[in-house]
Design a protein around this motif. Sequence first.
Motif, PDB file in Angstrom:
ATOM      1  N   VAL A   1     -39.862   0.050  13.350  1.00  0.00           N
ATOM      2  CA  VAL A   1     -40.718  -1.127  13.167  1.00  0.00           C
ATOM      3  C   VAL A   1     -39.905  -2.400  13.330  1.00  0.00           C
ATOM      4  CG1 VAL A   1     -41.985  -2.452  11.428  1.00  0.00           C
ATOM      5  CG2 VAL A   1     -42.485  -0.025  11.747  1.00  0.00           C
ATOM      6  N   VAL A   2     -38.736  -2.452  12.686  1.00  0.00           N
ATOM      7  CA  VAL A   2     -37.915  -3.655  12.736  1.00  0.00           C
ATOM      8  C   VAL A   2     -37.416  -3.911  14.152  1.00  0.00           C
ATOM      9  CG1 VAL A   2     -35.773  -4.686  11.889  1.00  0.00           C
ATOM     10  CG2 VAL A   2     -37.284  -3.498  10.310  1.00  0.00           C
ATOM     11  N   GLN A   3     -37.063  -2.852  14.884  1.00  0.00           N
ATOM     12  CA  GLN A   3     -36.635  -3.013  16.273  1.00  0.00           C
ATOM     13  C   GLN A   3     -37.764  -3.511  17.154  1.00  0.00           C
ATOM     14  OE1 GLN A   3     -34.615  -0.148  18.686  1.00  0.00           O
ATOM     15  NE2 GLN A   3     -33.203   0.447  17.068  1.00  0.00           N
ATOM     16  N   GLN A   4     -38.889  -2.806  17.099  1.00  0.00           N
ATOM     17  CA  GLN A   4     -39.967  -3.038  18.051  1.00  0.00           C
ATOM     18  C   GLN A   4     -40.764  -4.301  17.760  1.00  0.00           C
ATOM     19  OE1 GLN A   4     -42.128   0.673  17.827  1.00  0.00           O
ATOM     20  NE2 GLN A   4     -40.442   1.847  18.710  1.00  0.00           N
ATOM     21  N   ARG A   5     -40.888  -4.664  16.486  1.00  0.00           N
ATOM     22  CA  ARG A   5     -41.735  -5.805  16.145  1.00  0.00           C
ATOM     23  C   ARG A   5     -40.953  -7.060  15.781  1.00  0.00           C
ATOM     24  NH1 ARG A   5     -46.722  -3.252  12.520  1.00  0.00           N
ATOM     25  NH2 ARG A   5     -47.018  -1.342  13.765  1.00  0.00           N
ATOM     26  N   ALA A   6     -39.688  -6.890  15.386  1.00  0.00           N
ATOM     27  CA  ALA A   6     -38.890  -8.060  14.992  1.00  0.00           C
ATOM     28  C   ALA A   6     -37.695  -8.292  15.900  1.00  0.00           C
ATOM     29  CB  ALA A   6     -38.422  -7.905  13.543  1.00  0.00           C
ATOM     30  N   GLY A   7     -37.393  -7.331  16.775  1.00  0.00           N
ATOM     31  CA  GLY A   7     -36.258  -7.491  17.675  1.00  0.00           C
ATOM     32  C   GLY A   7     -34.916  -7.441  16.980  1.00  0.00           C
ATOM     33  N   VAL A   8     -34.845  -6.666  15.886  1.00  0.00           N
ATOM     34  CA  VAL A   8     -33.629  -6.592  15.077  1.00  0.00           C
ATOM     35  C   VAL A   8     -33.232  -5.127  14.902  1.00  0.00           C
ATOM     36  CG1 VAL A   8     -32.622  -7.050  12.801  1.00  0.00           C
ATOM     37  CG2 VAL A   8     -34.157  -8.727  13.853  1.00  0.00           C
ATOM     38  N   ILE A   9     -31.955  -4.838  15.078  1.00  0.00           N
ATOM     39  CA  ILE A   9     -31.430  -3.489  14.860  1.00  0.00           C
ATOM     40  C   ILE A   9     -30.830  -3.413  13.462  1.00  0.00           C
ATOM     41  CG2 ILE A   9     -29.728  -1.771  15.571  1.00  0.00           C
ATOM     42  CD1 ILE A   9     -29.899  -2.858  18.392  1.00  0.00           C
ATOM     43  N   VAL A  10     -31.300  -2.460  12.669  1.00  0.00           N
ATOM     44  CA  VAL A  10     -30.695  -2.150  11.375  1.00  0.00           C
ATOM     45  C   VAL A  10     -30.203  -0.711  11.412  1.00  0.00           C
ATOM     46  CG1 VAL A  10     -32.117  -3.805  10.115  1.00  0.00           C
ATOM     47  CG2 VAL A  10     -32.896  -1.434  10.339  1.00  0.00           C
ATOM     48  N   SER A  11     -29.369  -0.354  10.466  1.00  0.00           N
ATOM     49  CA  SER A  11     -28.827   1.006  10.397  1.00  0.00           C
ATOM     50  C   SER A  11     -29.692   1.826   9.445  1.00  0.00           C
ATOM     51  CB  SER A  11     -27.382   0.990   9.894  1.00  0.00           C
ATOM     52  OG  SER A  11     -26.564   0.201  10.726  1.00  0.00           O
ATOM     53  N   PRO A  12     -30.407   2.850   9.946  1.00  0.00           N
ATOM     54  CA  PRO A  12     -31.228   3.674   9.058  1.00  0.00           C
ATOM     55  C   PRO A  12     -30.364   4.459   8.085  1.00  0.00           C
ATOM     56  CG  PRO A  12     -31.129   4.634  11.254  1.00  0.00           C
ATOM     57  CD  PRO A  12     -30.463   3.295  11.341  1.00  0.00           C
ATOM     58  N   GLY A  13     -30.891   4.674   6.890  1.00  0.00           N
ATOM     59  CA  GLY A  13     -30.089   5.260   5.825  1.00  0.00           C
ATOM     60  C   GLY A  13     -29.598   6.657   6.078  1.00  0.00           C
ATOM     61  N   TYR A  14     -30.300   7.443   6.906  1.00  0.00           N
ATOM     62  CA  TYR A  14     -29.874   8.824   7.139  1.00  0.00           C
ATOM     63  C   TYR A  14     -28.468   8.891   7.693  1.00  0.00           C
ATOM     64  CZ  TYR A  14     -30.578   8.285  12.210  1.00  0.00           C
ATOM     65  OH  TYR A  14     -30.471   7.882  13.513  1.00  0.00           O
ATOM     66  N   GLN A  15     -28.016   7.823   8.370  1.00  0.00           N
ATOM     67  CA  GLN A  15     -26.689   7.847   8.973  1.00  0.00           C
ATOM     68  C   GLN A  15     -25.580   7.973   7.932  1.00  0.00           C
ATOM     69  OE1 GLN A  15     -26.609   4.195  11.413  1.00  0.00           O
ATOM     70  NE2 GLN A  15     -26.753   5.528  13.188  1.00  0.00           N
ATOM     71  N   PHE A  16     -25.856   7.584   6.697  1.00  0.00           N
ATOM     72  CA  PHE A  16     -24.822   7.497   5.678  1.00  0.00           C
ATOM     73  C   PHE A  16     -24.830   8.673   4.703  1.00  0.00           C
ATOM     74  CE2 PHE A  16     -26.053   3.402   7.260  1.00  0.00           C
ATOM     75  CZ  PHE A  16     -24.846   2.801   7.556  1.00  0.00           C
TER      76      PHE A  16
END
Length: 411
Positions: free
Chosen positions: A357-372
């Motif tokens: 949602v944040v990528q597609q609608r806000a144009g922002v990349i965040v790190s999803p929690g599963y990575q950690f």
Amino acid sequence: MAARRHPVASRRVLRTHLPERADTLGTSVREADLELRLDGAGHGLLDTTHFDTVRFPPPPWALAAFTDAANDGELAYTGYRGNAAVRAACARSVSGLLGIDVDPDREIVITTGTQGGLFATLSALVDPGDVVALADPEYLFVERMLRFLGARVVRVGMVEHPTGPQLDLAALEEAVIGEGVTLVLTSNPNNPTGTVYTPETVRGLAALAVRHDVLVVVDELYCRLVYDDNPYTHLAAQPGMARRTVTLLGGSKTESLSGYRVGVAVGPADVMDAIEQVMAISCLRAPAYSQHVLTRWLVDDVEFVRTRVAELRALRELTAERLRRVEGLVVRPGAGTAYLWPDVSALGMNDVEVAKVVQQRAGVIVSPGYQFGPSGHGRFRVCYAREETGWSAALDRVVDALNHAATEVAR
């Protein structure tokens, strides 16, 4: 066309995809990363997986130190563990930082950034089948490195504390006794939560390591990026820990030296000898000219860091305040790093859905929690070390996107 005689990826590489996480994630970690385009390239979006090094450039002396070295061709080659003069300078400054005496010839190695230092350290210490205790959550690439090396990873969670989540030392001791853990790995301040381990936690970890004679690798990359006079305690300075601790340090974040790709590993001489061998066969040495920026690091940047921390503290408050405008989003800023670790579980979306949602609608990349780690499901990590005006506008887009998405889910 004939089938390939050999597979494209080794089993070691395939293990780093963490396919077993499909039970909770629905796919492997690698496939989830690819779907979200989390490859470090940014793809024209505002990428909050790292610091904005335009807004937060390196200290002025960094380029001068690099250029001076690059103008002297004699400095192009160094010993595998780093230029002797650089190691001597680093040993002096790191000794003052950690509160221990560091031998420049035997107890320090200049590494290819903290990331390269982490991989070289684990490669030097871990054999297939070794049991390694890893904090949960923890920096996203650590478990992948350990799986590449064939280790069995035991995750140790956090317990709540007024100052922020702390490593669960009781659970860690159970793992050491019951699982045969020989190596413990954590970061302090913790990446991604931003928590700073209390002096009691650090002393407890040290006592546990001495009691069971285990080695601890601690990533202290953000040890200078601590807010509000919170106390910071170095593990290596605790009784009995100088010979049981490998400390990873560097200027890539607080001092924005990431592009120079140099870091420092400090620890027992026999471990440094093993790291040197890994360096020799993998990269020969850290970038030779870049090594020289470390002669000024921790020496000429005290005021620089003080100003940097104040600027990032203001951004921390801005980001937390704005994200709290998302109905149901829980934000508890940590005492260190430049990350927030919001809890999205009340939004009716998981961490992957929120990242999309944040990528597609806000144009922002965040790190999803599963990575950690497994405990990261339902959270995301965002780096707020951004240019203030653009970041404020981006935060408005993120808030609108998440509020609208949560409303759609609720219908």
